[in-house]
Design a protein around this motif. Structure first.
Motif, PDB file in Angstrom:
ATOM      1  N   SER A 351      42.920  37.858  48.471  1.00 33.01           N
ATOM      2  CA  SER A 351      44.049  37.577  49.362  1.00 33.01           C
ATOM      3  C   SER A 351      43.649  36.634  50.483  1.00 33.01           C
ATOM      4  CB  SER A 351      44.603  38.885  49.940  1.00 33.01           C
ATOM      5  OG  SER A 351      45.086  39.732  48.913  1.00 33.01           O
ATOM      6  N   MET A 356      46.901  34.774  51.333  1.00 35.27           N
ATOM      7  CA  MET A 356      47.989  35.733  51.140  1.00 35.27           C
ATOM      8  C   MET A 356      47.920  36.803  52.226  1.00 35.27           C
ATOM      9  SD  MET A 356      47.405  36.121  47.031  1.00 35.27           S
ATOM     10  CE  MET A 356      48.382  37.629  46.940  1.00 35.27           C
ATOM     11  N   VAL A 374      48.278  43.663  43.575  1.00 35.45           N
ATOM     12  CA  VAL A 374      48.846  42.318  43.638  1.00 35.45           C
ATOM     13  C   VAL A 374      49.455  42.031  42.270  1.00 35.45           C
ATOM     14  CG1 VAL A 374      48.335  39.853  43.842  1.00 35.45           C
ATOM     15  CG2 VAL A 374      47.226  41.482  45.378  1.00 35.45           C
TER      16      VAL A 374
END
Length: 596
Positions: A351, A356, A374
């Motif tokens: 991430s 993200m 995810v």
């Protein structure tokens, strides 16, 4: 339960979407005061119900926006569910171990009932959301589905629980047993050979991780202990063991304060999520536990993720593997669902490398709840990114189910799906695959690959080819590409497509927003004040002066080395890896151990 009360109002009670809904009409309602609700007033009641439901459930809690037309593949990166504390809790916090650990009913570090339910709900959610995409019926042994777990037992059990949610009892083959279970194969990593899921703890980067942790401990632990000595004292008194530097030996080895504090923090966190009272018989205030959790979570995050190169070695070969699986045209179009299940560190590192955000409702920012995942939807034009979290039932309700031994899955439904973006892409939109690849390339260009960071020799690489072909990296990063990056001052979407060889994506432009995002610096790396490191004014991240060519030569050498040894290592690993069998059984070459 949504309720209101007014002495002059009128009530209406019903169950809508699994919620017990209590609506109250005040005198200002369209029906007027003190009027009995009738079907003629249904629009007013319906509008109130819709408004109440919208307020009660976060967007995506039960019925998130459906997949777009043209879905080609789904990739899932999941974390194991809630678990019992690690065995060292018996030494570090004997009072918690004696009073709370037995309530789990499982061995230390094993997946708990709540953990099984969380992963089960993840599988149920996937089956529900992609019911029009995935084939109905039992598990198909044709490559449609793929379940891959890191080898620790709780991860394998979590993967089995997720598969059970997708393929429940009664959907398996007829004729085996009356219950018709769906027995799903699960592939796992190999001891010491993991470059895909757990490279720093079970692969060739173990020594580098140990070095970085020792360096951090020496620089920070004494200061943090002195600063928070009173807090550590409260926890020590409640636990019945003194938490101070230099006081920890486990399995014949000295351990750090951060190691001990994390084990105790996990004991509080996992026990609370299971529905148990974690005040240790009232010895601790909830505010003290909260302060301790905040402190220790920050210590652990800074110790293992604090520098950009640590993010790189935690991801290993995973991002290139995901990019390869998401790149159209597919090598195996029949495959529709890949599930990878691991510890939290992989999701966290992936991430951060791709930009993200980690933000779950009711959870501390940048924290990952147990059982989360995810979810990546693959389309011809790119990917859509989501994060999913399991339902969080009330602790009192979970305790009640524990007491009466009721099936705890009754408290779980479909969880919460949250659209997320990445660097260069907004949440909910289809993100060109080039953007994710460029984020990856930009990061590893500054830190080097894990092969270089961990100084991986050919002998060590012997154990580092268990899960994924390192050739995937070469497909996205070529030595000449890096030298070209050093010379270019601006990279247009078209130039980026040509530079990285995205021949299938010539029509999918990155767009100005993505290019602008890719100009940003990676936090903590470089000094832009004198044209060094990474600057916002350069699309590829360098100032007026390109860095020395030796930097790129070194990186190119690492990539070239990966190319040279990948075939040899794969061959050697194939010879070294064996499926477990009885003496005298024929030996089969294999890169995985497959469990049913």
């Amino acid at each position: 339960r949504i309720s209101g009360s007014n002495a002059r109002g009128l009530g209406f009670n019903d169950r809508v979407g699994g919620l017990e809904l209590t609506l109250v009409c005040w005198p200002s309602c369209a029906m007027g005061p003190r009027k009995t609700p009738t079907w003629g007033h249904a629009p007013a009641w319906l509008a109130a119900a819709v408004a109440a439901l919208a307020a009660a459930q976060p967007v995506g809690a039960h019925e998130p926006p459906p997949p777009q037309h043209g879905l080609r593949r789904v990739l899932v990166v999941a974390r194991h569910g809630n678990r019992a504390p690690n065995p060292q809790i018996e030494m570090l916090c004997p009072n918690l171990a004696n009073e709370i650990l037995p309530q789990f009913g499982v061995a230390p570090a094993a997946l708990s009932l709540v953990g099984m339910a969380e992963n089960w709900e993840n599988g149920r959610f996937l089956r529900h959301r992609y019911s029009d995409f995935l084939p109905e019926g039992p598990y198909l042994y044709d490559g449609t589905f793929s379940f891959f777990s890191e080898r620790v037992e709780r991860n394998i059990v979590s993967t089995a629980s997720l598969a059970r949610g997708m393929f429940p009892i009664g959907t398996g083959m007829e004729g085996f047993s009356p219950e018709r279970p769906n027995i799903v194969p699960i592939s796992t990593t190999q001891d010491g050979a993991d470059v895909l899921m757990n490279c720093p703890r079970d692969g060739p980067c173990q020594r580098r991780l140990s070095h970085d942790k020792r360096e951090w401990d020496a620089a920070h632990e004494h200061h943090l202990y002195e600063k928070h000595k009173e807090l550590f004292g409260k926890i020590s008194e409640a636990c019945g063991y003194k938490l101070e530097p230099g006081n920890f030996m486990w399995e014949g080895k000295p351990k750090s304060l951060t190691w001990a504090a994390k084990a105790v923090m996990d004991g509080f966190t996992f026990s609370a999520n299971e529905g148990f009272n974690v005040t240790i018989g009232g010895r601790l205030e909830e505010s003290t536990i909260h302060d301790f959790h905040s402190l220790v979570e920050g210590m652990v995050a800074d110790q293992i993720f604090g520098k950009p190169h640590q993010i790189t070695y935690w991801t290993g070969d995973f991002i290139p593997t995901i990019l390869g699986l998401a790149r159209v045209p597919f090598k195996r179009p029949v495959n529709k669902l890949h599930v990878f299940l691991n510890h939290r560190e992989l999701i966290y590192a992936v991430s951060h490398m791709l930009g993200m955000p980690i933000e779950f409702p009711g959870i501390r920012k940048d924290s990952l709840p147990s059982g989360c995942s995810v979810v990546i939807e693959v389309y011809d034009e790119g990917v859509r990114l989501f994060m999913w979290a399991p339902t969080r039932p009330d602790a009192v309700k979970k305790a009640e189910y524990y007491k009466h031994k009721r099936p705890i899955t009754e408290l779980y439904s479909l969880g919460t799906l949250i659209p997320v973006g990445a660097a260069g892409c907004d949440a909910g939109e289809v993100c060109p695959l080039e953007t994710l690849a460029y984020n990856f390339v930009k990061w590893v260009t500054k830190t080097g690959t894990y092969v270089r960071i961990c100084n991986v020799s050919m002998e060590e690489r012997y154990f580092a080819q268990g899960e994924a072909s390192l050739g995937i990296v070469e497909r996205w990063v070529q030595p000449e590409d890096l030298q070209a990056l050093a010379r270019r001052r601006n990279i247009t979407p078209q130039a980026a497509s040509e530079l990285f060889g995205f021949t299938e994506y010539d029509q999918a432009a990155l767009g100005p927003k993505a290019v602008a995002a890719l100009q940003d610096t990676v936090p903590g790396v470089g000094d832009t004040s004198e044209g060094k490191g990474v600057g916002r004014h350069d699309a590829v991240g360098w100032g007026e002066e390109a860095p020395p060519l030796s930097l790129f030569a070194l990186f190119a050498f690492g990539v070239a080395a990966m190319s040279l040894v990948s075939g040899f290592v794969g061959w050697r690993m194939g010879r070294r890896s064996r499926l477990v069998g009885e003496p005298g059984d024929p030996v089969h070459d294999a890169r995985y151990v497959t469990l049913s």
